[in-house]
Scaffold this active site. Structure first.
Site, short mmCIF file in Angstrom:
data_model
loop_
_atom_site.label_atom_id
_atom_site.label_comp_id
_atom_site.label_asym_id
_atom_site.label_seq_id
_atom_site.Cartn_x
_atom_site.Cartn_y
_atom_site.Cartn_z
N VAL A 50 7.70 -2.28 7.38
CA VAL A 50 6.21 -2.15 7.82
C VAL A 50 5.58 -1.31 6.84
O VAL A 50 4.32 -1.44 6.41
CB VAL A 50 6.43 -1.59 9.21
CG1 VAL A 50 4.76 -1.18 9.82
CG2 VAL A 50 6.93 -2.41 9.99
N CYS A 51 6.30 -0.10 6.45
CA CYS A 51 5.32 1.00 5.68
C CYS A 51 4.65 0.35 4.37
O CYS A 51 3.57 0.64 4.13
CB CYS A 51 6.62 2.20 5.15
SG CYS A 51 7.33 2.75 6.52
#
Length: 184
Positions: A50-51
């Protein structure tokens, strides 16, 4: 967790700022962008899923934040060398236009109160005015990415110093409490 009205903590960290040989790292402190608004955002760890979607989304809006005298500063507990390796390995991070701060001693995350029960930073975002006062704070679940466009919208609203209704966007009318009370 620190929140609206609190002073953003002092810090002195090393950051990965470039992939150019000899210019990879720089020292960044709480005073580095003293005259600007700051957009601080933490992510749990490098080399995750996700980052990078969030980091690249902030990167794509870097110029728009800059037009509003706001400096983006991302950070995690990873070292500046891990940040550098991740930027080299991940095509979308190679040309990142803002510093990736290395909070390896957990000092900033601890001072902010954003370390989760797993010992990793929560997905936290702070808008900080030029006097180092937190004006916006948000945390999402680790599985849910932030919306940098919403952070930009909130920055726009904060910079009006006026009342902004729900879903207000830059250029729209703000609320006039005197007119609203007169019409009541």
């Amino acid at each position: 967790m620190l929140t609206i009205g609190d002073t953003f903590p002092e810090f002195d960290l090393t950051a990965c700022v470039s992939l150019k040989s000899g210019e990879e790292f720089s020292r960044i402190t709480h005073k580095s962008y003293a005259a600007d608004w700051k957009v601080y955002f933490a992510w749990p760890m490098d080399f995750t899923f996700v980052c990078p979607t969030e980091i690249t989304a902030f990167g794509r809006l870097n110029e728009e934040f800059g037009d509003r005298d706001a400096q983006i500063l991302g950070f995690s507990l990873d070292s500046e060398y891990v940040h550098h390796a991740w930027r080299r390995a991940h095509e979308d991070l190679r040309d990142l236009p803002f510093p990736m701060l290395a909070d390896t001693r957990r000092e900033l995350c601890t001072a902010l109160g954003i370390l989760g029960s797993d010992g990793l930073p929560m997905r936290a975002t702070f808008l900080v005015d030029p006097t180092d006062v937190i004006r916006f704070a948000m945390v999402t679940a680790g599985s849910v990415g932030r919306n940098p466009k919403e952070v930009l919208r909130v920055l726009d609203a904060l910079q009006t110093d006026e009342l902004c209704p729900c879903n207000w966007s830059r250029g729209e009318d703000t609320l006039d409490p005197v007119a609203l009370l007169a019409g009541a």
